[in-house]
Design an enzyme around this catalytic site. Structure first.
Site, short mmCIF file in Angstrom:
data_model
loop_
_atom_site.label_atom_id
_atom_site.label_comp_id
_atom_site.label_asym_id
_atom_site.label_seq_id
_atom_site.Cartn_x
_atom_site.Cartn_y
_atom_site.Cartn_z
N ARG A 1 63.60 29.65 91.43
CA ARG A 1 63.79 28.72 92.48
C ARG A 1 63.88 29.20 93.71
NH1 ARG A 1 68.74 25.16 91.93
NH2 ARG A 1 69.75 26.21 93.46
N ASP B 1 70.78 19.54 94.48
CA ASP B 1 70.97 20.94 94.65
C ASP B 1 72.03 21.25 95.90
OD1 ASP B 1 70.01 21.71 92.35
OD2 ASP B 1 68.07 22.39 93.59
#
Length: 282
Positions: free
Chosen positions: A270, A101
């Site tokens: 998230r 990420d």
């Protein structure tokens, strides 16, 4: 009250399931320390039956560090720190590739916390791979070759312009994000700032080229590394149930969200925890 966490490894290299903890409540110092050390050891942790609100998820993530505000993804109404990943036929997933990420910023995330809110009847598993195990499986001469190299990471490799033209506001947000996130360099091999272990730090989602080598050499090296990192030997696969939570160390892992569930819907929340600048140290 028993504060000892139960940590069950799911494989020799990566992944563990954690029990005897409620993530909806603030963790005591002892439980948080156990959780932190389990994360360092196992790289990704899984928790069943953890119904947490966006605010509770934000507060849990905040124990690890400051939180990232994503430049493109929408966020929960309650707080901007929680990304809403709501995928379906009209909004197909864009994370069905192996990626780490937000490596397109100078200080890529330390980690992330993902909560399952709505799931398809079947499918939608997520896989994680260990960059540490992948690095340690390489031959010594090849590790030496990679140790001094740097690679370029580019926001636009995963977030292409054509995917962000649904509305003028969406396109403007993408243009601003592109301007704020020009391509930058990170080491190909990263040293974990706490454990000191080495890990491969290139990913198919954002890494475009290895600098200081020729274009063909870069393409060959990246092709091999992308394939090598994602060998099943270095992986753990999680079959989600509603209210599951996963916490992972983003510095030394990659993950892949399986997009096999369309036209069904999948909603995940998230929280992304900011880290520090990657470095390599022998």
């Amino acid at each position: 009250m028993n504060e000892r966490l139960k940590v069950t490894p799911l494989g020799p290299h990566i992944g563990a399931q954690v029990e005897n903890v409620s993530l909806a409540r603030p963790l005591g110092d002892s439980q948080f320390e156990q959780l932190y050390h389990a994360l360092l050891k196992h790289q990704v942790l899984f928790f069943r039956d953890q119904p947490i609100t966006p605010l509770q998820q934000r507060d849990l993530a905040g124990r690890f560090g400051d939180l990232h505000i994503h430049p493109v993804y929408p966020h929960a109404a309650e707080c901007k720190e929680i990304i809403v990943l709501d995928t379906h036929d009209n909004n197909p997933p864009d994370n069905d590739n192996w990626h780490t990420d937000v490596t397109f910023i100078q200080t890529p995330p330390l980690g992330a916390i993902l909560a399952a809110k709505k799931l398809p009847a079947t499918g939608g598993d997520t896989l994680w791979a260990s960059g540490i195990a992948a690095y340690e499986a390489l031959s010594e001469p090849f590790r030496h070759l990679l140790s001094g190299l740097q690679a370029e990471h580019d926001f636009t490799k995963s977030f292409q312009e054509y995917k962000h033209r649904q509305t003028p506001e969406d396109h403007q947000r993408w243009l601003l994000a592109k301007e704020k996130n020009p391509p930058l360099l990170h080491p190909v091999v990263r040293t974990h700032p706490v454990s000191g272990r080495q890990a491969l730090f290139v990913n198919e989602g954002f890494t475009t080229r290895i600098v200081d080598v020729t274009e063909k050499e870069s393409a060959a090296l990246l092709s091999f590394l992308f394939s090598h990192i994602t060998k099943p030997e270095f992986q753990v696969r999680w079959r989600w149930q509603e209210n599951d939570v996963a916490i992972w160390d983003n510095r030394v892992t990659q993950h892949y969200a399986n997009a096999d569930y369309l036209p069904q819907r999948r909603i995940m929340h998230r929280a992304t925890i900011l880290g520090d600048a990657p470095f390599y140290r022998e």
